[in-house]
Design a protein around this motif. Structure first.
Motif, PDB file in Angstrom:
ATOM      1  N   UNK A  77       0.830  -1.206   0.000  1.00  0.00           N
ATOM      2  CA  UNK A  77       0.000   0.000   0.000  1.00  0.00           C
ATOM      3  C   UNK A  77       0.865   1.257   0.000  1.00  0.00           C
ATOM      4  N   UNK A  78       1.975   1.215   0.740  1.00  0.00           N
ATOM      5  CA  UNK A  78       2.885   2.361   0.776  1.00  0.00           C
ATOM      6  C   UNK A  78       3.449   2.647  -0.616  1.00  0.00           C
ATOM      7  N   UNK A  79       3.850   1.594  -1.318  1.00  0.00           N
ATOM      8  CA  UNK A  79       4.370   1.773  -2.679  1.00  0.00           C
ATOM      9  C   UNK A  79       3.294   2.330  -3.598  1.00  0.00           C
ATOM     10  N   UNK A  80       2.078   1.867  -3.443  1.00  0.00           N
ATOM     11  CA  UNK A  80       0.948   2.319  -4.257  1.00  0.00           C
ATOM     12  C   UNK A  80       0.774   3.838  -4.156  1.00  0.00           C
ATOM     13  N   UNK A  81       0.778   4.360  -2.927  1.00  0.00           N
ATOM     14  CA  UNK A  81       0.611   5.803  -2.737  1.00  0.00           C
ATOM     15  C   UNK A  81       1.878   6.553  -3.126  1.00  0.00           C
ATOM     16  N   UNK A  82       3.035   6.021  -2.753  1.00  0.00           N
ATOM     17  CA  UNK A  82       4.291   6.704  -3.050  1.00  0.00           C
ATOM     18  C   UNK A  82       4.500   6.837  -4.561  1.00  0.00           C
ATOM     19  N   UNK A  83       4.117   5.802  -5.311  1.00  0.00           N
ATOM     20  CA  UNK A  83       4.220   5.884  -6.767  1.00  0.00           C
ATOM     21  C   UNK A  83       3.327   6.990  -7.318  1.00  0.00           C
ATOM     22  N   UNK A  84       2.150   7.135  -6.749  1.00  0.00           N
ATOM     23  CA  UNK A  84       1.260   8.229  -7.170  1.00  0.00           C
ATOM     24  C   UNK A  84       1.892   9.586  -6.897  1.00  0.00           C
ATOM     25  N   UNK A  85       2.412   9.748  -5.676  1.00  0.00           N
ATOM     26  CA  UNK A  85       2.989  11.034  -5.285  1.00  0.00           C
ATOM     27  C   UNK A  85       4.145  11.431  -6.185  1.00  0.00           C
ATOM     28  N   UNK A  86       4.856  10.432  -6.702  1.00  0.00           N
ATOM     29  CA  UNK A  86       6.022  10.695  -7.543  1.00  0.00           C
ATOM     30  C   UNK A  86       5.761  10.435  -9.029  1.00  0.00           C
ATOM     31  N   UNK A  87       4.479  10.268  -9.377  1.00  0.00           N
ATOM     32  CA  UNK A  87       4.082  10.043 -10.768  1.00  0.00           C
ATOM     33  C   UNK A  87       4.833   8.870 -11.404  1.00  0.00           C
ATOM     34  N   UNK A  88       5.000   7.792 -10.619  1.00  0.00           N
ATOM     35  CA  UNK A  88       5.705   6.610 -11.105  1.00  0.00           C
ATOM     36  C   UNK A  88       4.790   5.405 -11.311  1.00  0.00           C
ATOM     37  N   UNK A  89       3.477   5.624 -11.271  1.00  0.00           N
ATOM     38  CA  UNK A  89       2.566   4.491 -11.382  1.00  0.00           C
ATOM     39  C   UNK A  89       2.651   3.877 -12.770  1.00  0.00           C
ATOM     40  N   UNK A  90       2.651   2.540 -12.802  1.00  0.00           N
ATOM     41  CA  UNK A  90       2.795   1.830 -14.062  1.00  0.00           C
ATOM     42  C   UNK A  90       1.465   1.592 -14.772  1.00  0.00           C
ATOM     43  N   UNK A  91       0.348   1.719 -14.051  1.00  0.00           N
ATOM     44  CA  UNK A  91      -0.935   1.348 -14.649  1.00  0.00           C
ATOM     45  C   UNK A  91      -1.539   2.444 -15.521  1.00  0.00           C
ATOM     46  N   UNK A  92      -0.993   3.658 -15.464  1.00  0.00           N
ATOM     47  CA  UNK A  92      -1.536   4.758 -16.243  1.00  0.00           C
ATOM     48  C   UNK A  92      -2.825   5.324 -15.688  1.00  0.00           C
ATOM     49  N   UNK A  93      -3.290   4.778 -14.548  1.00  0.00           N
ATOM     50  CA  UNK A  93      -4.544   5.245 -13.959  1.00  0.00           C
ATOM     51  C   UNK A  93      -4.337   5.892 -12.594  1.00  0.00           C
ATOM     52  N   UNK A  94      -3.090   6.170 -12.232  1.00  0.00           N
ATOM     53  CA  UNK A  94      -2.794   6.778 -10.932  1.00  0.00           C
ATOM     54  C   UNK A  94      -1.722   7.838 -11.114  1.00  0.00           C
ATOM     55  N   UNK A  95      -1.816   8.905 -10.329  1.00  0.00           N
ATOM     56  CA  UNK A  95      -0.796   9.940 -10.392  1.00  0.00           C
ATOM     57  C   UNK A  95      -1.120  11.072  -9.441  1.00  0.00           C
ATOM     58  N   UNK A  96      -0.152  11.930  -9.237  1.00  0.00           N
ATOM     59  CA  UNK A  96      -0.327  13.054  -8.315  1.00  0.00           C
ATOM     60  C   UNK A  96      -1.455  13.973  -8.767  1.00  0.00           C
ATOM     61  N   UNK A  97      -1.565  14.164 -10.082  1.00  0.00           N
ATOM     62  CA  UNK A  97      -2.744  14.773 -10.690  1.00  0.00           C
ATOM     63  C   UNK A  97      -3.066  13.972 -11.932  1.00  0.00           C
ATOM     64  N   UNK A  98      -4.327  14.020 -12.359  1.00  0.00           N
ATOM     65  CA  UNK A  98      -4.800  13.195 -13.457  1.00  0.00           C
ATOM     66  C   UNK A  98      -5.285  14.087 -14.587  1.00  0.00           C
ATOM     67  N   UNK A  99      -4.871  13.781 -15.799  1.00  0.00           N
ATOM     68  CA  UNK A  99      -5.340  14.493 -16.981  1.00  0.00           C
ATOM     69  C   UNK A  99      -6.228  13.549 -17.779  1.00  0.00           C
ATOM     70  N   UNK A 100      -7.480  13.948 -17.997  1.00  0.00           N
ATOM     71  CA  UNK A 100      -8.449  13.093 -18.675  1.00  0.00           C
ATOM     72  C   UNK A 100      -9.308  13.929 -19.617  1.00  0.00           C
ATOM     73  N   UNK A 101     -10.025  13.231 -20.481  1.00  0.00           N
ATOM     74  CA  UNK A 101     -11.073  13.832 -21.291  1.00  0.00           C
ATOM     75  C   UNK A 101     -12.404  13.389 -20.694  1.00  0.00           C
ATOM     76  N   UNK A 102     -13.226  14.343 -20.300  1.00  0.00           N
ATOM     77  CA  UNK A 102     -14.539  14.029 -19.734  1.00  0.00           C
ATOM     78  C   UNK A 102     -15.596  14.680 -20.624  1.00  0.00           C
ATOM     79  N   UNK A 103     -16.236  13.871 -21.434  1.00  0.00           N
ATOM     80  CA  UNK A 103     -17.278  14.381 -22.312  1.00  0.00           C
ATOM     81  C   UNK A 103     -16.794  15.445 -23.271  1.00  0.00           C
ATOM     82  N   UNK A 104     -15.548  15.320 -23.707  1.00  0.00           N
ATOM     83  CA  UNK A 104     -14.979  16.302 -24.619  1.00  0.00           C
ATOM     84  C   UNK A 104     -14.333  17.490 -23.940  1.00  0.00           C
ATOM     85  N   UNK A 105     -14.368  17.532 -22.615  1.00  0.00           N
ATOM     86  CA  UNK A 105     -13.738  18.619 -21.861  1.00  0.00           C
ATOM     87  C   UNK A 105     -12.365  18.174 -21.364  1.00  0.00           C
ATOM     88  N   UNK A 106     -11.349  18.963 -21.644  1.00  0.00           N
ATOM     89  CA  UNK A 106     -10.026  18.702 -21.090  1.00  0.00           C
ATOM     90  C   UNK A 106     -10.098  18.879 -19.581  1.00  0.00           C
TER      91      UNK A 106
END
Length: 229
Positions: free
Chosen positions: A90-119
Protein backbone atom coordinates in the motif's frame (compact mmCIF):
# COMPACT_ATOMS: atom_id res chain seq x y z
CA UNK A 1 -15.27 11.48 -5.30
CA UNK A 2 -12.76 12.66 -2.75
CA UNK A 3 -11.81 12.50 0.93
CA UNK A 4 -12.45 8.89 1.85
CA UNK A 5 -10.95 9.16 5.37
CA UNK A 6 -11.26 5.51 6.28
CA UNK A 7 -14.63 4.81 4.67
CA UNK A 8 -15.20 1.55 2.79
CA UNK A 9 -15.07 1.75 -1.00
CA UNK A 10 -17.51 -1.13 -1.39
CA UNK A 11 -20.21 1.33 -2.64
CA UNK A 12 -17.82 2.40 -5.42
CA UNK A 13 -17.49 -1.17 -6.63
CA UNK A 14 -21.27 -1.54 -6.43
CA UNK A 15 -21.76 1.63 -8.51
CA UNK A 16 -19.46 0.27 -11.21
CA UNK A 17 -21.31 -3.04 -11.26
CA UNK A 18 -24.88 -1.69 -11.00
CA UNK A 19 -24.76 1.03 -13.68
CA UNK A 20 -22.78 1.93 -16.78
CA UNK A 21 -19.87 3.94 -15.38
CA UNK A 22 -17.29 4.88 -18.01
CA UNK A 23 -14.74 6.26 -15.57
CA UNK A 24 -14.47 6.71 -11.81
CA UNK A 25 -12.19 9.39 -10.40
CA UNK A 26 -10.90 9.26 -6.82
CA UNK A 27 -9.05 12.32 -5.50
CA UNK A 28 -7.42 11.03 -2.37
CA UNK A 29 -7.21 11.22 1.40
CA UNK A 30 -7.59 7.53 2.17
CA UNK A 31 -6.07 7.76 5.67
CA UNK A 32 -6.31 4.00 6.15
CA UNK A 33 -4.37 1.25 4.43
CA UNK A 34 -7.52 -0.82 3.83
CA UNK A 35 -9.17 2.03 1.90
CA UNK A 36 -6.13 2.38 -0.36
CA UNK A 37 -6.05 -1.38 -0.90
CA UNK A 38 -9.74 -1.31 -1.86
CA UNK A 39 -9.02 1.36 -4.48
CA UNK A 40 -6.17 -0.68 -5.93
CA UNK A 41 -8.40 -3.77 -6.06
CA UNK A 42 -11.19 -1.89 -7.85
CA UNK A 43 -8.67 -0.59 -10.40
CA UNK A 44 -7.92 -4.18 -11.43
CA UNK A 45 -11.51 -4.69 -12.56
CA UNK A 46 -12.80 -1.22 -13.46
CA UNK A 47 -11.60 2.10 -14.97
CA UNK A 48 -10.95 3.89 -11.67
CA UNK A 49 -8.41 6.72 -11.75
CA UNK A 50 -6.78 7.66 -8.43
CA UNK A 51 -4.81 10.65 -7.14
CA UNK A 52 -3.44 11.01 -3.57
CA UNK A 53 -4.35 13.53 -0.89
CA UNK A 54 -2.48 15.60 1.67
CA UNK A 55 -3.24 13.08 4.46
CA UNK A 56 -1.77 10.26 2.39
CA UNK A 57 1.43 12.20 1.78
CA UNK A 58 1.67 13.15 5.46
CA UNK A 59 1.26 9.58 6.75
CA UNK A 60 3.89 8.20 4.38
CA UNK A 61 6.40 10.96 5.17
CA UNK A 62 5.61 10.98 8.91
CA UNK A 63 4.15 14.45 9.23
CA UNK A 64 1.77 15.03 12.15
CA UNK A 65 -1.76 16.07 11.23
CA UNK A 66 -4.24 17.48 13.73
CA UNK A 67 -7.59 16.66 12.17
CA UNK A 68 -11.15 15.98 13.18
CA UNK A 69 -11.17 13.25 10.54
CA UNK A 70 -8.51 11.33 12.49
CA UNK A 71 -10.28 11.89 15.81
CA UNK A 72 -13.52 10.55 14.31
CA UNK A 73 -11.67 7.38 13.26
CA UNK A 74 -10.09 7.04 16.71
CA UNK A 75 -6.50 7.11 15.41
CA UNK A 76 -3.49 9.38 15.69
CA UNK A 77 -0.85 10.34 13.15
CA UNK A 78 1.69 8.13 14.95
CA UNK A 79 -0.61 5.11 14.76
CA UNK A 80 -1.16 5.69 11.05
CA UNK A 81 2.60 5.98 10.45
CA UNK A 82 2.92 2.46 11.89
CA UNK A 83 -0.07 1.21 9.90
CA UNK A 84 1.47 2.36 6.61
CA UNK A 85 4.97 1.18 7.59
CA UNK A 86 3.57 -2.31 8.08
CA UNK A 87 2.09 -2.53 4.57
CA UNK A 88 4.76 -2.03 1.94
CA UNK A 89 2.42 -2.77 -0.97
CA UNK A 90 0.00 0.00 0.00
CA UNK A 91 2.89 2.36 0.78
CA UNK A 92 4.37 1.77 -2.68
CA UNK A 93 0.95 2.32 -4.26
CA UNK A 94 0.61 5.80 -2.74
CA UNK A 95 4.29 6.70 -3.05
CA UNK A 96 4.22 5.88 -6.77
CA UNK A 97 1.26 8.23 -7.17
CA UNK A 98 2.99 11.03 -5.29
CA UNK A 99 6.02 10.69 -7.54
CA UNK A 100 4.08 10.04 -10.77
CA UNK A 101 5.71 6.61 -11.11
CA UNK A 102 2.57 4.49 -11.38
CA UNK A 103 2.79 1.83 -14.06
CA UNK A 104 -0.93 1.35 -14.65
CA UNK A 105 -1.54 4.76 -16.24
CA UNK A 106 -4.54 5.24 -13.96
CA UNK A 107 -2.79 6.78 -10.93
CA UNK A 108 -0.80 9.94 -10.39
CA UNK A 109 -0.33 13.05 -8.32
CA UNK A 110 -2.74 14.77 -10.69
CA UNK A 111 -4.80 13.20 -13.46
CA UNK A 112 -5.34 14.49 -16.98
CA UNK A 113 -8.45 13.09 -18.67
CA UNK A 114 -11.07 13.83 -21.29
CA UNK A 115 -14.54 14.03 -19.73
CA UNK A 116 -17.28 14.38 -22.31
CA UNK A 117 -14.98 16.30 -24.62
CA UNK A 118 -13.74 18.62 -21.86
CA UNK A 119 -10.03 18.70 -21.09
CA UNK A 120 -10.04 17.77 -17.40
CA UNK A 121 -7.57 17.87 -14.53
CA UNK A 122 -8.22 16.07 -11.23
CA UNK A 123 -6.12 16.98 -8.19
CA UNK A 124 -6.68 16.83 -4.45
CA UNK A 125 -5.98 20.43 -3.46
CA UNK A 126 -6.00 22.67 -6.49
CA UNK A 127 -3.82 24.42 -9.03
CA UNK A 128 -3.67 27.51 -6.80
CA UNK A 129 -5.23 28.79 -3.58
CA UNK A 130 -4.57 29.29 0.10
CA UNK A 131 -2.47 26.68 1.91
CA UNK A 132 -1.03 26.38 5.40
CA UNK A 133 1.87 24.11 4.50
CA UNK A 134 3.58 22.40 1.59
CA UNK A 135 3.16 20.73 -0.84
CA UNK A 136 0.76 23.34 -2.15
CA UNK A 137 -0.95 21.14 -4.77
CA UNK A 138 -2.20 18.79 -2.04
CA UNK A 139 -3.00 21.51 0.52
CA UNK A 140 -4.51 24.31 -1.57
CA UNK A 141 -7.88 25.47 -0.31
CA UNK A 142 -10.04 27.39 -2.76
CA UNK A 143 -11.96 29.76 -0.52
CA UNK A 144 -12.22 33.24 -1.99
CA UNK A 145 -13.12 34.56 -5.42
CA UNK A 146 -9.45 35.47 -5.76
CA UNK A 147 -8.52 31.81 -5.21
CA UNK A 148 -11.01 30.69 -7.83
CA UNK A 149 -9.82 33.25 -10.35
CA UNK A 150 -6.20 32.15 -9.82
CA UNK A 151 -7.24 28.58 -10.68
CA UNK A 152 -9.22 29.68 -13.72
CA UNK A 153 -6.18 31.63 -14.93
CA UNK A 154 -3.96 28.53 -14.73
CA UNK A 155 -6.66 26.40 -16.34
CA UNK A 156 -6.85 28.76 -19.31
CA UNK A 157 -3.07 28.75 -19.62
CA UNK A 158 -3.07 24.95 -20.01
CA UNK A 159 -6.33 24.59 -21.91
CA UNK A 160 -8.14 22.93 -19.00
CA UNK A 161 -11.92 23.28 -19.11
CA UNK A 162 -12.83 21.23 -16.02
CA UNK A 163 -11.04 21.01 -12.68
CA UNK A 164 -12.08 18.28 -10.25
CA UNK A 165 -10.73 18.74 -6.74
CA UNK A 166 -11.42 17.83 -3.12
CA UNK A 167 -9.74 18.66 0.21
CA UNK A 168 -12.29 21.19 1.50
CA UNK A 169 -15.16 18.71 2.10
CA UNK A 170 -17.46 21.25 0.44
CA UNK A 171 -20.06 20.46 -2.22
CA UNK A 172 -19.47 23.34 -4.61
CA UNK A 173 -19.60 24.25 -8.27
CA UNK A 174 -17.97 27.33 -9.79
CA UNK A 175 -17.73 28.51 -13.36
CA UNK A 176 -16.23 31.32 -15.37
CA UNK A 177 -18.17 32.46 -18.42
CA UNK A 178 -16.56 34.85 -20.95
CA UNK A 179 -19.74 36.98 -21.03
CA UNK A 180 -21.36 36.70 -17.61
CA UNK A 181 -18.23 36.20 -15.51
CA UNK A 182 -17.69 34.24 -12.29
CA UNK A 183 -20.36 32.44 -10.28
CA UNK A 184 -20.08 29.97 -7.38
CA UNK A 185 -22.82 27.74 -6.00
CA UNK A 186 -23.30 25.70 -2.85
CA UNK A 187 -24.23 22.75 -4.99
CA UNK A 188 -25.66 20.03 -2.71
CA UNK A 189 -28.32 18.27 -4.78
CA UNK A 190 -27.70 20.64 -7.69
CA UNK A 191 -27.33 19.93 -11.40
CA UNK A 192 -25.27 22.06 -13.78
CA UNK A 193 -24.48 22.14 -17.49
CA UNK A 194 -20.77 21.99 -18.28
CA UNK A 195 -20.79 24.17 -21.39
CA UNK A 196 -17.58 24.16 -23.42
CA UNK A 197 -17.52 27.98 -23.57
CA UNK A 198 -16.91 28.09 -19.81
CA UNK A 199 -14.26 26.88 -17.37
CA UNK A 200 -15.63 24.79 -14.48
CA UNK A 201 -14.44 23.79 -11.00
CA UNK A 202 -16.25 20.88 -9.35
CA UNK A 203 -15.79 20.01 -5.67
CA UNK A 204 -17.78 16.81 -5.04
CA UNK A 205 -17.74 17.06 -1.25
CA UNK A 206 -16.62 14.32 1.11
CA UNK A 207 -17.02 10.63 0.30
CA UNK A 208 -16.97 9.73 4.02
CA UNK A 209 -20.22 11.77 4.28
CA UNK A 210 -21.73 9.96 1.29
CA UNK A 211 -21.18 12.81 -1.17
CA UNK A 212 -20.26 12.27 -4.82
CA UNK A 213 -20.52 14.13 -8.11
CA UNK A 214 -21.82 12.31 -11.19
CA UNK A 215 -21.05 13.66 -14.67
CA UNK A 216 -23.32 12.46 -17.46
CA UNK A 217 -21.87 12.61 -20.97
CA UNK A 218 -23.15 11.75 -24.43
CA UNK A 219 -25.66 14.61 -24.53
CA UNK A 220 -25.19 18.01 -26.20
CA UNK A 221 -22.91 18.91 -23.29
CA UNK A 222 -21.82 17.12 -20.10
CA UNK A 223 -23.95 17.63 -16.99
CA UNK A 224 -22.71 17.39 -13.39
CA UNK A 225 -25.09 16.36 -10.63
CA UNK A 226 -24.20 16.33 -6.93
CA UNK A 227 -25.63 13.33 -5.10
CA UNK A 228 -25.65 11.27 -1.93
CA UNK A 229 -24.86 7.57 -2.44
Amino acid sequence: FSDIHGASLAPVREMFEARKVDVGICIGDFDRVYSAREAKSIQKDHPLYVAPGNHDQAHLYKRTISSGRLRDQGVTSNELWDEWDNDQEATKYINDMLNNNSEDGKSGRSLSLDVGGLSTRAIHGGLAGTHITEPADLWNRIESEEDYMANFSIMRQYGIKLLLRGHDHEVQYARLDPKTGFKKYDANGGKFNLFDRREHIVSPGAYFKGEVAVITTGESNPVVEFKQF
